[in-house]
Design a protein around this motif. Structure first.
Motif, mmCIF file in Angstrom:
data_model
loop_
_atom_site.group_PDB
_atom_site.id
_atom_site.type_symbol
_atom_site.label_atom_id
_atom_site.label_comp_id
_atom_site.label_asym_id
_atom_site.label_seq_id
_atom_site.Cartn_x
_atom_site.Cartn_y
_atom_site.Cartn_z
ATOM 1 N N GLN A 81 0.892 -0.512 0.207
ATOM 2 C CA GLN A 81 -0.313 -0.320 0.064
ATOM 3 C C GLN A 81 0.906 1.141 0.195
ATOM 4 O O GLN A 81 0.475 2.472 -0.626
ATOM 5 N N LEU A 82 2.265 1.291 0.172
ATOM 6 C CA LEU A 82 3.094 2.615 0.339
ATOM 7 C C LEU A 82 4.251 2.212 -0.555
ATOM 8 O O LEU A 82 4.593 3.594 -0.614
ATOM 9 N N GLU A 83 3.759 0.889 -1.254
ATOM 10 C CA GLU A 83 4.690 1.515 -2.930
ATOM 11 C C GLU A 83 6.835 1.124 -2.166
ATOM 12 O O GLU A 83 6.950 2.183 -2.550
ATOM 13 N N LEU A 84 6.863 0.978 -1.114
ATOM 14 C CA LEU A 84 7.638 0.198 -0.924
ATOM 15 C C LEU A 84 7.530 -0.589 -1.739
ATOM 16 O O LEU A 84 7.880 -2.208 -1.142
ATOM 17 N N ASP A 85 8.958 -0.875 -2.234
ATOM 18 C CA ASP A 85 10.459 -2.438 -2.256
ATOM 19 C C ASP A 85 10.320 -3.142 -1.280
ATOM 20 O O ASP A 85 10.503 -3.246 -0.594
ATOM 21 N N ALA A 86 10.660 -4.471 -2.016
ATOM 22 C CA ALA A 86 11.599 -5.588 -0.669
ATOM 23 C C ALA A 86 12.857 -5.413 -0.584
ATOM 24 O O ALA A 86 12.699 -5.168 1.220
ATOM 25 N N ASP A 87 13.109 -4.609 -0.785
ATOM 26 C CA ASP A 87 14.573 -4.384 -0.303
ATOM 27 C C ASP A 87 14.901 -3.305 0.800
ATOM 28 O O ASP A 87 15.364 -3.474 1.263
ATOM 29 N N THR A 88 13.616 -2.460 0.549
ATOM 30 C CA THR A 88 13.367 -1.440 1.594
ATOM 31 C C THR A 88 13.216 -1.748 2.954
ATOM 32 O O THR A 88 14.047 -2.022 4.007
ATOM 33 N N VAL A 89 12.232 -2.867 2.778
ATOM 34 C CA VAL A 89 11.213 -3.450 3.715
ATOM 35 C C VAL A 89 12.674 -4.406 4.597
ATOM 36 O O VAL A 89 12.518 -4.109 5.837
ATOM 37 N N ILE A 90 13.384 -5.510 3.731
ATOM 38 C CA ILE A 90 13.812 -5.661 4.406
ATOM 39 C C ILE A 90 15.184 -5.385 4.823
ATOM 40 O O ILE A 90 15.279 -5.599 5.713
ATOM 41 N N ALA A 91 15.127 -4.121 4.254
ATOM 42 C CA ALA A 91 16.544 -3.284 5.460
ATOM 43 C C ALA A 91 16.210 -3.125 6.460
ATOM 44 O O ALA A 91 16.581 -2.994 7.512
ATOM 45 N N GLN A 92 14.626 -2.077 6.430
ATOM 46 C CA GLN A 92 14.103 -1.687 7.553
ATOM 47 C C GLN A 92 14.191 -2.812 8.662
ATOM 48 O O GLN A 92 14.546 -2.954 9.678
ATOM 49 N N LEU A 93 13.883 -4.485 8.186
ATOM 50 C CA LEU A 93 13.028 -5.382 9.152
ATOM 51 C C LEU A 93 14.528 -5.039 9.482
ATOM 52 O O LEU A 93 14.955 -5.835 11.140
ATOM 53 N N THR A 94 15.952 -5.776 8.709
ATOM 54 C CA THR A 94 17.080 -6.102 9.385
ATOM 55 C C THR A 94 17.365 -4.965 10.241
ATOM 56 O O THR A 94 18.014 -5.527 10.916
ATOM 57 N N SER A 95 17.419 -4.386 9.941
ATOM 58 C CA SER A 95 18.001 -3.340 11.109
ATOM 59 C C SER A 95 17.093 -3.277 12.587
ATOM 60 O O SER A 95 17.594 -2.755 13.028
ATOM 61 N N MET A 96 15.772 -3.271 12.528
ATOM 62 C CA MET A 96 14.990 -3.300 14.047
ATOM 63 C C MET A 96 15.461 -5.353 14.657
ATOM 64 O O MET A 96 15.486 -4.615 15.992
ATOM 65 N N LEU A 97 16.013 -5.649 13.946
ATOM 66 C CA LEU A 97 15.727 -7.072 14.281
ATOM 67 C C LEU A 97 17.279 -7.413 15.469
ATOM 68 O O LEU A 97 17.478 -7.945 15.612
ATOM 69 N N LYS A 98 17.886 -6.589 14.871
ATOM 70 C CA LYS A 98 18.988 -6.504 14.813
ATOM 71 C C LYS A 98 19.021 -5.723 16.310
ATOM 72 O O LYS A 98 20.640 -4.739 17.257
ATOM 73 N N GLY A 99 18.633 -4.742 16.294
ATOM 74 C CA GLY A 99 18.342 -3.567 17.318
ATOM 75 C C GLY A 99 19.029 -2.648 17.612
ATOM 76 O O GLY A 99 19.631 -2.299 16.232
ATOM 77 N N PRO A 100 19.287 -1.811 18.182
ATOM 78 C CA PRO A 100 20.029 -0.802 18.573
ATOM 79 C C PRO A 100 21.633 -0.852 17.488
ATOM 80 O O PRO A 100 22.299 -1.825 19.012
ATOM 81 N N ALA A 101 22.341 0.376 17.040
ATOM 82 C CA ALA A 101 23.723 -0.232 17.404
ATOM 83 C C ALA A 101 24.212 0.047 18.464
ATOM 84 O O ALA A 101 24.224 0.755 20.148
ATOM 85 N N GLN A 102 25.151 -0.635 18.458
ATOM 86 C CA GLN A 102 25.711 -0.997 19.952
ATOM 87 C C GLN A 102 27.402 0.044 20.082
ATOM 88 O O GLN A 102 28.044 -0.228 19.149
#
Length: 133
Positions: free
Chosen positions: A112-133
């Motif tokens: 719906q937001l017209e986001l491509d898979a690479d952008t969504v996957i990058a955001q999800l990966t970043s969120m799964l890794k948690g805050p930068a240490q």
């Protein structure tokens, strides 16, 4: 002394999902993750209802559904326990199955937001890794 497992649960009163369904899903996920172990006792209906400020019938309904689905078992004189055979829910396929509705919603909203898979996957990966240490 309150059951320490009570701290594992929370409900969102304003959610479109009924409270008993929220609890069923939380218990199912906690068993699948191994946080709740086979044979572990669940908080009593009265205890959990008081801690979450919900009607005891709501907790009872959730427990009944979990018992019917084989996640919980009733032990006379003890109360509700995580079913001994609930280790089957720890299998990766079952855990992915539990995550699938959330992933489907994510995909729908990303489209719906017209986001491509690479952008969504990058955001999800970043969120799964948690805050930068």
């Amino acid at each position: 002394m309150p059951d320490p497992a009570i701290q594992l649960f929370s409900v969102t009163a304003g959610s479109t999902e009924p409270i008993y369904r929220q609890l069923v899903e939380q218990v199912t996920r906690l068993v699948a993750s191994g946080t709740l172990q086979p044979g572990q006792s669940m908080p009593s209906v009265r205890e959990l209802a008081g801690a979450l400020a919900v009607n005891p019938m709501t907790i009872s309904k959730a427990y009944s559904l979990l018992e019917t689905s084989g996640v919980l078992e009733r032990q006379r004189g003890i109360g509700m326990l995580i079913a001994q055979h609930s280790n089957n829910t720890r299998k990766i396929d079952r855990r992915i199955e539990l995550l699938t509705p959330t992933l489907n919603k994510l995909i729908f909203e990303a489209n719906q937001l017209e986001l491509d898979a690479d952008t969504v996957i990058a955001q999800l990966t970043s969120m799964l890794k948690g805050p930068a240490q």
